[in-house]
Design a protein around this motif. Structure first.
Motif, PDB file in Angstrom:
ATOM      1  N   ILE A  44     -12.314 -17.172  18.123  1.00 43.11           N
ATOM      2  CA  ILE A  44     -13.436 -16.290  18.489  1.00 43.11           C
ATOM      3  C   ILE A  44     -13.840 -16.541  19.942  1.00 43.11           C
ATOM      4  CG2 ILE A  44     -15.918 -15.944  18.090  1.00 43.11           C
ATOM      5  CD1 ILE A  44     -15.235 -16.365  15.038  1.00 43.11           C
ATOM      6  N   TYR A  46     -11.301 -15.016  22.194  1.00 43.35           N
ATOM      7  CA  TYR A  46     -11.440 -13.550  22.188  1.00 43.35           C
ATOM      8  C   TYR A  46     -12.532 -13.116  23.168  1.00 43.35           C
ATOM      9  CZ  TYR A  46     -13.008  -8.978  20.401  1.00 43.35           C
ATOM     10  OH  TYR A  46     -13.410  -7.675  20.282  1.00 43.35           O
ATOM     11  N   VAL A  73      -6.769 -13.237  10.150  1.00 40.34           N
ATOM     12  CA  VAL A  73      -7.388 -12.572  11.306  1.00 40.34           C
ATOM     13  C   VAL A  73      -6.957 -11.110  11.382  1.00 40.34           C
ATOM     14  CG1 VAL A  73      -7.466 -14.719  12.635  1.00 40.34           C
ATOM     15  CG2 VAL A  73      -5.517 -13.187  12.920  1.00 40.34           C
ATOM     16  N   ILE A  81      -7.619 -10.149  16.778  1.00 40.20           N
ATOM     17  CA  ILE A  81      -7.711 -11.608  16.974  1.00 40.20           C
ATOM     18  C   ILE A  81      -6.324 -12.253  16.952  1.00 40.20           C
ATOM     19  CG2 ILE A  81      -8.880 -13.721  16.167  1.00 40.20           C
ATOM     20  CD1 ILE A  81     -10.835 -11.556  16.968  1.00 40.20           C
TER      21      ILE A  81
END
Lengths: 529, 464
Positions: free
Chosen positions: A180, A183, A321, A325
């Protein structure tokens, strides 16, 4: 010799066998292993190098500086092989595996049966003696298992890709938050999005792992009905939100029906949603992470997918994911080109390594074998029976004096329940922890709750699909018996355990740097001067 | 055609009559009642698209064994692969103990149900403590990568500084993990190594160390197999700059090699795969972290630390969590990193291993590995075009073989070796381009003279 029966009966000196199991744990009074040492004894002999090796090698320490040469031998125990084995077998008898008890008391842990055949298969040298760097063409079998397991977990979660690399559940939580973070960084929002939101009933590792990844943690309290407070979420989300890390059902066993609204709200401010599926056992084939809009999720293969818990690992985690992702997944991924399986390291946006190599291979094999033994219908049966068992146990437990199941009154639960003995504690002065110690006297585990205790005097039970109706009745009878004792003879509960390998442990030393002893050498230094 | 009702051996209440009776007992019409809170919009419709199951154990076994038979194990061929995962002999008693249901299927019970788990893990900590000459050893973390990453974070918290200095010879995979794990709070800087000896460039260390340095880290042995002979001096430099000296070791070397605390190590870490745990295709790892018994160190461990205590019965030992309040179990994100399920059974196994080996076994084993390694090095250096790198420096277990003089790539050589039933060493050409065509070889006590001779002859043949 029928005629002897009568005299036998008349000669009984022991009270009749009661309704509840008269469990008594083995009590071997086994010394600390160092106390068993006898100078000179040997447990195994290492293979000696041949004479030509010794001769050619010469003095192998000749170029070793004095600072690197060990001067005194380590004070390890010296024991014959039988004595080592016996010591450990005796200690094993003072330990309660799932295979031996009605292990519904370790709530949140999903203590299901780990099929023996899967353990046996994983012990094959065709897996146990594989080196992770051996040529890919010599490891096609295990790579196929990993590839296909990923495929099955993709289907079960609805996600685009799954990595099997994390060593356990918390490592999977960390892998997810690390992806995360990558990202948001890739979108230029890394610095701006510095907050992670989680909930009070989520596993502590959600907040803790996110903090390691550099985030400020916001914890949503439960609302009056036990759901994560939606108004609190509304107040918490902003352009600083990196992600919501949430579990559903939470450890209360209550499914949050507004989960899509939670996800939409977080998405509306540009945050991502991570689904901790430690509690997936009741919803396999019923509802999937992707269908509720989640961006990432993780499974604990040692829980839902049956690989044994092993006293706390080796375990295995799997992160699912979305397409967005997937570029950030750890390296390598396992791929198939139509003819052979291979490892793909060419992933420029990857977060890199979460652990050495590719994951806990023996557990991946066991999870694969478990799914292959059940199929889609069997997985759904496992989920449905886990939920039926839980609601049945709930029904039985609520008949017991002094216990309640806070929140969502009149509603059904999914796969576990967090109960409260608040009433019993206020009536009798007996605390939940003591009930647990007394439960040990009947050969069962018992677990309270993660900290902090949001539910007062908590007890968390999760029966899974592995236990029979009779097992559940037995566990409820044990709890009922202890509750009755609390009201009629609380002393027996206060002073428990009575039938364990050991008696009540003195806790004071554990928090005192002068007194604690994490090793035998520290103990000897502090206490045996 | 009506569907055959399956009763699953792992699901006792899948017997239809039992299921019905239980539903009735809780006044439910069907299991659907229990899922009433799951909105229709997120209900999965239909049936998961999974392969048809093998319902009988016999069929499942045949299927999985069929898959596994496609693998060639290091028992089928001769392997010299290492790189942090090594083939050691695993005594039968190690497997016997870790296969016991009582340990294999237990989890997180209290000391009153699971005394055995607490005592065996305390004993593991204690035997590691003897090997390391240190008083504090944790219940295992996931692996050696994690142990190192956490040891460096501990150093960061203890010193309040944010730079970790690592030798440039660290395995790139491990470095990747460390960088990811330290990222928000600490930076990693690499210290170059001497191309001739492999050792740390001391002048570079002196230049790079400063008041921001939290930790100086070395591996002994290094990823490339050599022992860092300047360890004591590196420790002194670290301490002179008030940095923590973190040392990673292969515990199986410590029967003969000095434990780091003897040359200044403050936090010692590593992987215990070598201690009685099968390689498991890289799934046999567990990490340890050790320190002196000082509060400022102990309070920075994220892991569980099982301690010994008295009980209400004189002479009896009990066990429990030392300084539990530092963990995420106790205080969530206010704890040190996190703690969770990791690799406890491998810790118990390593304890069994150390008890079986004893001091003499560890000494003999360590010496034997060094002898085999030196034998292999000397033999390989007799092959035309082949030489070993960093050979002026003492080594343990692993060493670098330089094939630059053969005109062949490691890839070609390894392929040719595989055709001869040998797994050659790890190709280093991508990880350390400056070394050119080099490979990392590993020899342990499982290798006989004949094995090594077979390797040397095969290398001579394929590099001709």
């Amino acid at each position: 010799m029928k005629h002897e029966t009568k005299t036998h009966g008349a000669a009984r000196a022991v009270a009749p066998k009661p309704a509840l199991r008269r469990f008594h744990q083995a009590r071997w009074d086994e010394p600390i292993i160092f106390e068993l040492s006898v100078a000179g004894q040997r447990g195994v002999l290492p293979p000696e190098p041949e004479a030509a090796i010794v001769e050619t090698a010469g003095d192998v320490f000749d170029n070793l500086p004095a600072s690197l040469k060990r001067k005194t031998a380590p004070e390890l125990p010296e024991m014959s092989q039988l004595h080592v084995l016996r010591h450990y077998l005796r200690l094993s008898q003072e330990n309660l595996g799932v295979d031996l008890n009605v292990d519904v008391g370790q709530g949140t842990c999903t203590m299901k049966y780990s099929p023996k055949v899967n353990d046996q298969l994983a012990r094959s040298h065709k897996l146990s003696e594989l080196h992770p760097l051996q040529p890919l063409e010599s490891a096609q079998g295990i790579l196929e298992v990993m590839y296909k397991l990923e495929g099955m977990l993709k289907e079960i979660s609805g996600m685009e890709r799954v990595t099997l690399q994390p060593g356990a559940g918390s490592a999977a939580i960390y892998a997810n938050i690390s992806m995360i973070r990558a990202y948001h960084e890739a979108r230029g929002e890394g610095a701006q999005r510095n907050e992670v939101i989680t909930t009070a009933f989520s596993h502590p590792s959600n907040g803790a792992a996110a903090k390691v990844a550099g985030y400020k943690i916001i914890t949503l309290p439960p609302d009056a009905d036990g759901y994560p407070d939606f108004d609190a979420l509304k107040a918490a989300v902003s352009k600083r939100t990196a992600a919501l890390l949430i579990t559903n059902p939470e450890d209360t066993g209550i499914f949050n029906p507004r989960i899509e609204e939670f996800v939409r709200l977080v998405h509306s401010v540009g945050g991502l949603c991570s689904y901790d599926q430690a509690n997936a056992n009741g919803i396999l084939g019923i509802t999937r992470a992707r269908d509720a809009g989640f961006d990432v999720c993780h499974f604990n293969l040692h829980k839902t997918f049956s690989t044994p818990h092993a006293c706390g690992g080796p375990a295995a985690g799997a992160c699912g994911v979305t397409k967005e992702i997937a570029p950030f997944l750890p390296t390598p991924t396992v791929e198939f080109d139509g003819a052979k399986y291979y490892l793909d390291y060419n992933r420029p946006q990857s977060i890199g390594k979460i652990r050495p190599w590719y994951g806990v291979a023996p557990n991946l094999l066991k999870a694969y074998a478990w799914i292959m033994s059940l199929g889609a219908d069997g997985l759904r049966e496992a989920a449905e029976i886990a939920v039926l068992n839980n609601n049945y146990l709930l029904h039985q437990v609520l008949k017991i004096r002094g216990v309640s199941a806070p929140y969502a009154q009149g509603k059904r639960r999914i796969e576990q329940v967090r109960y409260s003995w608040e009433q019993l504690a206020s009536d009798t002065g007996v605390h939940s922890e003591e009930i647990g110690w007394r439960a040990a006297d009947f050969g069962t585990h018992y677990w309270l709750s993660h900290h902090p205790f949001v539910v007062p005097e908590p007890m968390t039970l999760e029966p899974t699909e592995s236990y029979s109706r009779e097992d559940l009745d037995e566990y409820a009878r044990i709890l009922n018996h202890i509750a009755e004792e609390a009201y009629s003879n609380p002393e027996i509960v206060h002073t428990a355990p009575h039938n364990s390998a050991i008696h009540r442990i003195d806790q004071e030393s554990f928090d005192d740097p002068e007194a604690w002893a994490v090793t035998w050498r520290a103990y000897k230094r502090k206490y045996k001067k | 055609m009506s569907k055959k009702q399956i009763v699953y051996p792992y699901i006792p209440n899948s017997v239809p009559a039992v299921k019905d009776a239980m539903l009735k007992a809780v006044n439910a019409k069907s299991v659907e009642d229990f899922y009433a809170d799951i909105p229709e919009s997120i209900r999965f419709k239909g049936k998961l698209n999974l392969p048809e199951p093998f319902l009988s154990e016999a069929a499942l076994t045949r299927h999985v064994e069929g898959l596994l038979s496609k693998n060639q194990s290091t028992r089928d061929v001769l392997s010299f692969l290492g790189a942090g995962c090594a083939q050691h002999y695993v005594p039968a008693v190690c497997d016997e103990v870790n296969s016991r249901s009582e340990f294999l299927t237990a989890y997180a019970g209290e000391p009153y149900e699971d005394h055995g788990r607490f005592q065996t893990l305390f004993e593991y900590e204690s035997m590691m403590g003897e090997l390391l000459n240190m008083d504090v050893v944790n219940v295992p973390v996931y692996d050696g990568f994690q142990a190192t990453a956490t040891a460096l974070r501990m150093a960061g918290r203890i010193t309040g500084r944010n730079i970790a200095l690592l030798p440039a010879t660290v395995m790139p995979d491990k470095l990747s993990k460390i960088r990811d794990y330290l990222k928000p709070d600490m930076q990693v800087e690499l210290i170059p190594f001497d191309e001739g000896t492999g050792l740390m460039d001391m002048s570079a260390l002196k230049n790079q160390i400063n008041a921001q340095t939290a930790a100086v880290f070395i591996e002994n042995p290094s990823y490339l197999g050599f022992l860092e002979t300047q360890a004591e001096e590196i420790g002194k430099i670290a301490h002179a700059n008030r940095a923590i000296f973190v040392v990673s070791v292969d515990p199986i070397s410590l029967g003969v090699i000095n434990p780091p605390v003897e040359y200044g190590g403050d936090i010692v870490c590593g992987d215990i795969q070598s201690l009685g745990i099968h390689m498991n295709y890289g799934g046999g790892h567990a990490g340890f972290i050790a320190s002196r018994d000082e509060e400022k160190f102990v309070m920075e461990f994220p892991s569980r630390l099982f301690g010994v205590a008295t009980t209400s019965v004189e002479g009896e030992y009990g066990f429990g969590d030392v300084a539990y309040e530092r963990t995420s179990f106790a205080v969530r994100e206010e704890g040190k990193e996190w703690v969770g399920t990791a690799a406890a059974l491998w810790g118990i196994t390593a304890g069994v291993y150390l008890a079986l080996m004893g001091p003499q076994g560890m000494e003999e084993l360590g010496r034997g590995i060094m002898q085999r390694l030196r034998y292999a090095v000397r033999k390989l250096n007799q092959v035309a075009g082949v030489k070993t790198r960093f050979s002026v420096t003492p080594h343990f277990k692993e060493f670098v073989v330089d094939f630059n003089g053969t005109g062949k790539t490691v890839e070609q050589i390894n392929q040719a070796l595989h055709e001869r039933g040998i797994f050659g060493g790890k190709d280093l050409s991508a990880e350390f381009p400056s070394l050119g065509q080099c490979a990392l070889y590993c020899v342990t006590e499982v290798h006989t003279q004949a094995d090594i001779d077979t390797l040397v002859n095969a290398i001579a043949e394929v590099t001709k």
